[in-house]
Design an enzyme around this catalytic site. Structure first.
Site, mmCIF file in Angstrom:
data_model
loop_
_atom_site.group_PDB
_atom_site.id
_atom_site.type_symbol
_atom_site.label_atom_id
_atom_site.label_comp_id
_atom_site.label_asym_id
_atom_site.label_seq_id
_atom_site.Cartn_x
_atom_site.Cartn_y
_atom_site.Cartn_z
ATOM 1 N N ARG A 105 0.752 -1.202 0.017
ATOM 2 C CA ARG A 105 0.041 -0.159 0.094
ATOM 3 C C ARG A 105 0.839 1.179 -0.087
ATOM 4 O O ARG A 105 1.865 1.219 0.606
ATOM 5 C CB ARG A 105 -0.937 -0.114 1.116
ATOM 6 C CG ARG A 105 -2.036 -1.008 1.081
ATOM 7 C CD ARG A 105 -2.977 -1.101 2.377
ATOM 8 N NE ARG A 105 -3.992 -2.142 2.340
ATOM 9 C CZ ARG A 105 -3.663 -3.210 2.252
ATOM 10 N NH1 ARG A 105 -2.501 -3.677 2.624
ATOM 11 N NH2 ARG A 105 -4.862 -4.205 2.118
ATOM 12 N N HIS A 118 -1.138 -2.676 -4.814
ATOM 13 C CA HIS A 118 -0.636 -3.639 -5.589
ATOM 14 C C HIS A 118 -0.718 -2.923 -7.005
ATOM 15 O O HIS A 118 -1.006 -3.697 -8.088
ATOM 16 C CB HIS A 118 -1.192 -4.939 -5.642
ATOM 17 C CG HIS A 118 -1.047 -5.588 -4.164
ATOM 18 N ND1 HIS A 118 0.041 -5.572 -3.451
ATOM 19 C CD2 HIS A 118 -2.045 -6.642 -3.597
ATOM 20 C CE1 HIS A 118 0.020 -6.504 -2.482
ATOM 21 N NE2 HIS A 118 -1.393 -6.908 -2.564
ATOM 22 N N HIS A 177 2.974 -12.934 -5.181
ATOM 23 C CA HIS A 177 1.768 -13.043 -4.472
ATOM 24 C C HIS A 177 1.066 -14.489 -4.365
ATOM 25 O O HIS A 177 0.014 -14.694 -4.341
ATOM 26 C CB HIS A 177 0.588 -12.057 -4.864
ATOM 27 C CG HIS A 177 -0.156 -11.443 -3.719
ATOM 28 N ND1 HIS A 177 -1.092 -12.450 -2.947
ATOM 29 C CD2 HIS A 177 -0.299 -10.482 -3.100
ATOM 30 C CE1 HIS A 177 -1.564 -11.726 -2.176
ATOM 31 N NE2 HIS A 177 -1.182 -10.444 -2.219
ATOM 32 N N ASP A 188 -1.832 -9.894 8.354
ATOM 33 C CA ASP A 188 -1.658 -9.066 7.145
ATOM 34 C C ASP A 188 -0.836 -8.075 7.445
ATOM 35 O O ASP A 188 -1.328 -6.648 7.275
ATOM 36 C CB ASP A 188 -2.923 -8.780 6.928
ATOM 37 C CG ASP A 188 -3.288 -8.118 5.309
ATOM 38 O OD1 ASP A 188 -1.960 -8.044 4.665
ATOM 39 O OD2 ASP A 188 -4.197 -7.608 4.736
ATOM 40 N N GLU A 241 5.116 -12.230 1.144
ATOM 41 C CA GLU A 241 5.443 -11.146 -0.225
ATOM 42 C C GLU A 241 6.674 -10.479 0.424
ATOM 43 O O GLU A 241 6.506 -9.449 1.179
ATOM 44 C CB GLU A 241 4.416 -10.225 -0.218
ATOM 45 C CG GLU A 241 2.895 -11.097 -0.628
ATOM 46 C CD GLU A 241 1.965 -10.306 -0.113
ATOM 47 O OE1 GLU A 241 1.549 -8.978 -0.526
ATOM 48 O OE2 GLU A 241 0.763 -10.830 0.614
HETATM 49 C C1 BGC Z 1 -2.487 -7.499 1.313
HETATM 50 C C2 BGC Z 1 -3.843 -7.776 1.593
HETATM 51 C C3 BGC Z 1 -4.682 -7.655 0.557
HETATM 52 C C4 BGC Z 1 -4.288 -8.897 -0.310
HETATM 53 C C5 BGC Z 1 -5.174 -8.861 -1.725
HETATM 54 C C6 BGC Z 1 -2.198 -8.727 0.538
HETATM 55 O O1 BGC Z 1 -0.905 -8.318 -0.050
HETATM 56 O O2 BGC Z 1 -1.567 -7.234 2.217
HETATM 57 O O3 BGC Z 1 -4.483 -6.649 2.609
HETATM 58 O O4 BGC Z 1 -6.224 -8.057 0.754
HETATM 59 O O5 BGC Z 1 -2.966 -8.650 -0.826
HETATM 60 O O6 BGC Z 1 -5.101 -10.464 -2.021
#
Ligand code: BGC
Length: 350
Positions: free
Chosen positions: A80, A105, A179, A251, A317
């Protein structure tokens, strides 16, 4: 062994190819040109049963519809950016606010939604495939023409190595990650919470209620974020702890224990004691977002029709810290014009 096949076509009629690389132990991975997605990782469990340990789909259509980034390379800036805004060289850049007004992303048309070029190779370390993507100046509103390559190599030591390279003609920011959602019981085995994880980090970056880093570091000791020794993921995930309440589970970005910037270290492990499959994650990057799949809902049928529900897979990640462009105290994600973005992450199966 390397095989190539046609996986399908995008809704615009662009062909998507799939490459499968198999090593001397019979372990393999498959990756597709759509999103440079790792679609399968197959290896034998302790009983000799072949397991596919990543979540994925069987059609291009589902990858196009997906909003959970299954297996994809995400960028230009993974994770983010607060208020979807950053400043570089005195210029303010306003990005797409695709996540509660924040940028996540790369926005709505991330690198996970592009068809990449691909070339396979047989190398000294192992065989693999290199994916390439050109991201023009102001693509997703980021400055600089960016030439990107992501190389997946499978060694005979069961290392799935990911080498990221990128060069821009203007100063920009760059933070690429993969991811993949792992479930070492198999993609079709249900909850991923019955696995043990270790994260080599004494600190986690504090996040606010919208998952934006505050700049503060939390010492993990005595909190449910303490993965310095192996812990069952499910043990504390629902503890009443403000960080878990904000993230609806894990997360968060762990700040890896490093002696120096760029040092390649064992960042994390994941282990399923039923199948006996264990994965080690190595990276030279400063952080890892450990995401416990809290937002998976099984809306689209996954491989073999399996529905991936909440927490059926977990992600590691590797990355620069979230919102690091707006946090001068964090390692900088700025990529200077003409310099090479060069980082490596390894998912090793032991
Ligand atoms: C984020 C999550 C997000 C997800 C999307 C992750 O990398 O940290 O908050 O919902 O990606 O699939």
């Amino acid at each position: 062994m390397i095989t190539e096949s046609i996986f399908g076509k995008t809704k615009d009629g662009v062909e998507v190819k799939e490459y499968t690389i198999t090593n001397a132990n019979g372990m393999s991975f498959s990756a597709i040109t759509f999103g440079a997605v790792i679609r399968k990782v197959m290896l034998e469990d302790k009983k000799g049963v072949l397991r596919d340990v990543v979540l994925g789909y069987d059609s291009v259509e589902n990858y196009e519809k997906d909003d959970t980034y299954l297996g994809a390379v995400v960028g230009r800036y993974a994770n983010r950016i607060g208020n979807a805004t950053f400043e570089l060289n005195g210029e303010v850049y306003k990005l797409e606010g695709n996540d509660n007004g924040n940028h996540l992303h790369g926005g709505y048309n991330g690198y996970d939604k592009r068809v990449w070029d691909a070339e396979t190779f047989e190398g000294e370390l192992g065989n693999g495939v290199t994916f390439k993507l050109f991201s023009p100046d102001l693509d997703q509103k980021y400055p600089g023409n960016l030439e990107i390559s992501v190389t997946y190599t499978l060694t005979d030591d069961n290392d799935l190595m990911i080498d990221y390279r990128a060069v821009s003609d203007k100063d920009t920011i760059c933070n690429l990650t993969n991811h993949s959602y792992f479930n070492l019981g198999g993609h079709d085995s249900g909850s991923a919470l019955n696995q043990y994880a270790m994260i080599n980090a004494d600190f986690v970056t504090e996040a606010d209620a919208k998952s934006i880093t505050t700049g503060k570091m939390i010492y993990v000791s005595g909190t449910p974020m303490d993965f310095t020794s192996e812990m069952l993921i499910g043990d504390h995930i629902d503890d009443d702890y403000y960080q878990l309440n904000y993230g609806l589970g894990y997360d968060h970005n762990w700040a890896l224990n490093k002696k120096e910037e760029g040092e390649m270290i064992l960042a994390a492990t994941l282990e399923n004691r039923k199948t006996g499959i264990k994965m080690e994650v190595y990276t030279d990057l400063p952080g890892v977002q450990f995401y416990s799949g809290n937002f998976l809902k099984g809306e689209l049928p996954g491989k073999d029709g399996v529905r991936y529900l909440k927490r059926y897979g977990v992600c590691f990640e590797t990355q620069y810290y979230p919102d690091s462009i707006n946090k001068p105290e964090f390692p900088s994600p700025i990529l200077k014009a003409g310099e090479e973005y060069k980082t490596t992450t390894i998912y090793k199966f032991v």
